[in-house]
Design a protein around this motif. Structure first.
Motif, PDB file in Angstrom:
ATOM      1  N   GLY A 343      98.769  90.918   4.124  1.00 20.85           N
ATOM      2  CA  GLY A 343      99.304  92.092   4.809  1.00 20.85           C
ATOM      3  C   GLY A 343     100.767  92.012   5.174  1.00 20.85           C
ATOM      4  O   GLY A 343     101.238  92.735   6.057  1.00 20.85           O
ATOM      5  N   ALA A 344     101.517  91.187   4.485  1.00 21.09           N
ATOM      6  CA  ALA A 344     102.949  91.045   4.794  1.00 21.09           C
ATOM      7  C   ALA A 344     103.713  92.299   4.395  1.00 21.09           C
ATOM      8  O   ALA A 344     103.311  93.042   3.494  1.00 21.09           O
ATOM      9  N   GLU A 345     104.847  92.514   5.093  1.00 17.38           N
ATOM     10  CA  GLU A 345     105.784  93.539   4.656  1.00 17.38           C
ATOM     11  C   GLU A 345     106.873  92.845   3.836  1.00 17.38           C
ATOM     12  O   GLU A 345     107.453  91.860   4.283  1.00 17.38           O
ATOM     13  N   PHE A 346     107.120  93.304   2.612  1.00 11.72           N
ATOM     14  CA  PHE A 346     108.162  92.740   1.753  1.00 11.72           C
ATOM     15  C   PHE A 346     109.467  93.469   2.014  1.00 11.72           C
ATOM     16  O   PHE A 346     109.633  94.615   1.614  1.00 11.72           O
ATOM     17  N   THR A 371     107.976  89.865   6.431  1.00 13.44           N
ATOM     18  CA  THR A 371     107.694  89.949   7.886  1.00 13.44           C
ATOM     19  C   THR A 371     106.240  90.369   8.048  1.00 13.44           C
ATOM     20  O   THR A 371     105.564  90.717   7.076  1.00 13.44           O
ATOM     21  N   GLY A 372     105.772  90.329   9.306  1.00 13.09           N
ATOM     22  CA  GLY A 372     104.484  90.940   9.623  1.00 13.09           C
ATOM     23  C   GLY A 372     103.278  90.043   9.575  1.00 13.09           C
ATOM     24  O   GLY A 372     102.149  90.490   9.812  1.00 13.09           O
ATOM     25  N   ARG A 378      98.706  81.364   5.795  1.00 15.38           N
ATOM     26  CA  ARG A 378      99.055  80.220   4.933  1.00 15.38           C
ATOM     27  C   ARG A 378     100.530  80.264   4.562  1.00 15.38           C
ATOM     28  O   ARG A 378     101.186  79.235   4.420  1.00 15.38           O
ATOM     29  N   VAL A 379     101.063  81.482   4.432  1.00 13.09           N
ATOM     30  CA  VAL A 379     102.485  81.611   4.078  1.00 13.09           C
ATOM     31  C   VAL A 379     103.367  80.997   5.152  1.00 13.09           C
ATOM     32  O   VAL A 379     104.450  80.474   4.863  1.00 13.09           O
ATOM     33  N   ASN A 380     102.902  81.009   6.391  1.00 18.71           N
ATOM     34  CA  ASN A 380     103.664  80.417   7.495  1.00 18.71           C
ATOM     35  C   ASN A 380     103.313  78.963   7.758  1.00 18.71           C
ATOM     36  O   ASN A 380     103.928  78.331   8.633  1.00 18.71           O
ATOM     37  N   ARG A 381     102.325  78.418   7.026  1.00 20.76           N
ATOM     38  CA  ARG A 381     101.912  77.052   7.334  1.00 20.76           C
ATOM     39  C   ARG A 381     102.124  76.085   6.166  1.00 20.76           C
ATOM     40  O   ARG A 381     102.327  74.910   6.354  1.00 20.76           O
ATOM     41  N   HIS A 390     109.694  83.806   5.810  1.00 22.97           N
ATOM     42  CA  HIS A 390     109.018  84.812   6.621  1.00 22.97           C
ATOM     43  C   HIS A 390     109.757  84.885   7.957  1.00 22.97           C
ATOM     44  O   HIS A 390     110.113  83.855   8.532  1.00 22.97           O
ATOM     45  N   VAL A 391     109.990  86.070   8.468  1.00 20.83           N
ATOM     46  CA  VAL A 391     110.740  86.245   9.715  1.00 20.83           C
ATOM     47  C   VAL A 391     109.820  86.814  10.791  1.00 20.83           C
ATOM     48  O   VAL A 391     109.098  87.794  10.548  1.00 20.83           O
ATOM     49  N   THR A 392     109.800  86.162  11.968  1.00 18.09           N
ATOM     50  CA  THR A 392     108.938  86.533  13.091  1.00 18.09           C
ATOM     51  C   THR A 392     109.799  86.771  14.329  1.00 18.09           C
ATOM     52  O   THR A 392     110.694  85.970  14.602  1.00 18.09           O
ATOM     53  N   PRO A 393     109.557  87.848  15.107  1.00 14.09           N
ATOM     54  CA  PRO A 393     110.323  88.038  16.352  1.00 14.09           C
ATOM     55  C   PRO A 393     109.766  87.195  17.486  1.00 14.09           C
ATOM     56  O   PRO A 393     108.580  86.836  17.464  1.00 14.09           O
ATOM     57  N   PHE A 394     110.631  86.851  18.449  1.00 20.26           N
ATOM     58  CA  PHE A 394     110.142  86.183  19.663  1.00 20.26           C
ATOM     59  C   PHE A 394     110.861  86.775  20.859  1.00 20.26           C
ATOM     60  O   PHE A 394     111.912  87.432  20.719  1.00 20.26           O
TER      61      PHE A 394
END
Ligand SMILES: NC(=O)c1ccc[n+]([C@@H]2O[C@H](COP(=O)([O-])OP(=O)(O)OC[C@H]3O[C@@H](n4cnc5c(N)ncnc54)[C@H](O)[C@@H]3O)[C@@H](O)[C@H]2O)c1
Ligand SMILES: O=C/C=C/C=C(\O)C(=O)O
Length: 479
Positions: A343-346, A371-372, A378-381, A390-394
């Motif tokens: 479900g990622a946003e490209f 993102t998303g 798995r893409v983040n691990r 992959h970009v994540t907000p904090f």
């Protein structure tokens, strides 16, 4: 045009063993015909190293340092030949190869010559007790290296292992034998004593690499490659309790705070995500961006990803290179499809570029910004080792640190902030062996280099390398 690659044992070329083909990542065409070292050939190489080791270790360290400088001079004299060999194997850009890969080869030899020659001996004095240490080499060392920075990573191990008095057997990646074949010829040209440096070619498990690391005549193993390969090697040498130095995989985080110089953070992240096609163990695959600047940062990073140039290696403005092999290209694309499924946003990329020329037979993928996805994806691990992040907000510093540290890896990280206190505080909180602040891949070769957790065992660089490649004896005398 194919080029035959032989082993280099006891100072001479050895054309033994079955042959295999390597391929040009730009076109998919055959580049080289390479001999694969079987057990008998590996045995010869280890025997040659063993025979040469006592004489090499007996040289004064200043003389071994002199040999490192001669190798560095000869590398510079045959610079363009090495550039061409590296590009033929990897398809990387001529600009990167000329400014990073090959110059670092000479620098590696030079820096370890100086570090070793200037290193003081240790002595400890109590009232009536004098202790001092003497260091002796490990003996014969197996050097196993990967395909992403072939010449840089091999010489990063060859320099310190030799100057410390060991003799070595090097096995480059099966994908990238070319620059080590040239270095072998350089060693013969400068008259390096036969058997000091040996080079054998072949694959890993069930082939040359495994035969070498598990050979009873090998005293230690220095390896750079995937974490799971390191684990396999460790099991294979456990019975003989061989010292191992492991530089392994990573899933590196970048933390971008809202107080940052946004231009610098975007440009720095373009470098740290897409250099060498993302095929650098230090590359950033996870970016965490403070919410107030998240959207602008992602938009600008995605735009810059789309501007990377898929030229040919010989074009000086090329900034995007192919994956090393069809297999690795397919692995990266599998993660692109997985991201879609998760479900990622490209925001950029996600596919394969089409050129309408012979490069359509190569191993290219599009630079990709996602993102998303949740931190558990798995893409983040999992390490992808391609031109993707992959970009994540904090929202808080504590949250950013926790996100960055939530990984089985711990190799490198970047911190982008204009606040000095935050830079130090965050850098010291990250579970990584290497943290860059407002920059990326800036190197002082004297510093410890390596990772924690699944990213490795031990450190290379400066006296850390010399410590691995030698054993101290402490001698204590009653005065
Ligand atoms: N930490 C670092 O400094 C660093 C630097 C560069 C690359 N890497 C890592 O290397 C990986 C990419 O390189 P790769 O695909 O060549 O890695 P890899 O582990 O597949 O292979 C690395 C080398 O090990 C050999 N090998 C494979 N199996 C072996 C075995 N059982 N016994 C002995 N030798 C064996 C290979 O032939 C090759 O020469 C990535 O995970 C990347 O993160 C780490
Ligand atoms: O892909 C990994 C890069 C490793 C780089 C070094 O070991 C170095 O710069 O010394």
């Amino acid at each position: 045009m194919s080029d035959q690659v032989t082993h280099f044992i006891g100072g001479v070329q050895v054309a033994e063993g079955a042959t295999f083909e390597t391929h040009d990542p730009v076109t998919g065409g055959v580049v080289r015909l390479v001999h694969e070292a079987d057990r008998a050939v590996v045995d010869k190489a280890v025997a040659a190293a063993r025979a040469a080791q006592p004489g090499w270790a007996a040289l004064p360290i200043a003389e071994r340092a002199g040999w490192m400088r001669r190798l560095a001079d000869a590398i510079e004299a045959r610079f363009e030949e090495l550039v061409a060999a590296e590009i033929a194997d990897t398809g990387k850009s001529i600009t990167q190869t000329r400014t990073l890969d090959i110059p670092r080869g000479a620098a590696n030899f030079r820096s370890f010559a100086e570090i070793a020659a200037q290193r003081p001996d240790e002595a400890f004095h109590l009232k009536d007790v004098l202790s001092y240490t003497v260091r002796r080499p490990l003996g014969v060392v197996a050097v196993i290296v990967p395909w992403n920075l072939p010449f840089l990573l091999a010489t990063w191990k060859i320099g310190p292992s030799l100057v410390a008095g060991n003799t070595i057997v090097v096995k480059p990646s099966e994908h990238t034998p070319g620059s080590m074949a040239v270095l072998a010829d350089i060693a013969a040209e400068v008259g390096l004593p036969p058997g000091v440096l040996n080079v054998v070619h072949g694959f890993g498990g069930g082939s040359t690499g495994q035969f070498l690391v598990e050979h009873p005549g090998v005293d230690a193993v220095t390896f750079t490659g995937e974490s799971r390969t390191g684990s396999t090697i460790m099991k294979g040498v456990a019975d003989r309790v061989k010292p191992v130095s492991f530089e392994l995989g990573g899933k590196n985080a970048g933390l971008v705070f809202a107080d940052v110089d946004l231009d610098a953070a975007v440009e720095g992240s373009v470098r740290s995500v897409f250099t060498n096609g993302g095929q650098v163990c230090l590359c950033t695959e996870r970016l965490y961006v403070e919410r107030p600047i998240f959207e602008e940062f992602v938009t600008r990073l995605a735009k810059r990803a789309g501007e990377l140039r898929f030229g040919r290696p010989e074009d000086e403005d090329t900034t995007m290179m192919p994956m090393i092999s069809a297999e690795h290209r397919d692995k990266v694309l599998t993660y692109y499809r997985l991201a879609e499924k998760e479900g990622a946003e490209f925001r950029a990329g996600g596919g394969v570029p089409r050129f309408g020329d012979e490069r359509d037979g190569g191993y290219y993928v599009e630079p990709t910004v996602l993102t998303g996805l949740p931190p558990t994806s798995r893409v983040n691990r999992e390490e992808i080792f391609g031109p993707v992040c992959h970009v994540t907000p904090f929202d808080t510093e504590a949250e950013a640190i926790a996100l960055a540290n939530d990984s089985e890896y711990g190799l490198a990280a970047t911190v982008w902030t204009s606040r000095l206190s935050r830079a130090h505080r965050v850098a010291q909180s990250l579970e990584a062996g290497l943290v860059w602040v407002n920059t990326w891949y800036l190197r002082d070769l004297r510093t410890p280099f390596g990772g924690v957790k699944l990213s490795g065992i031990g450190r290379e660089g400066g006296t850390d390398s010399l410590d691995f490649y030698s054993e101290p004896t402490t001698i204590t005398i009653k005065l």
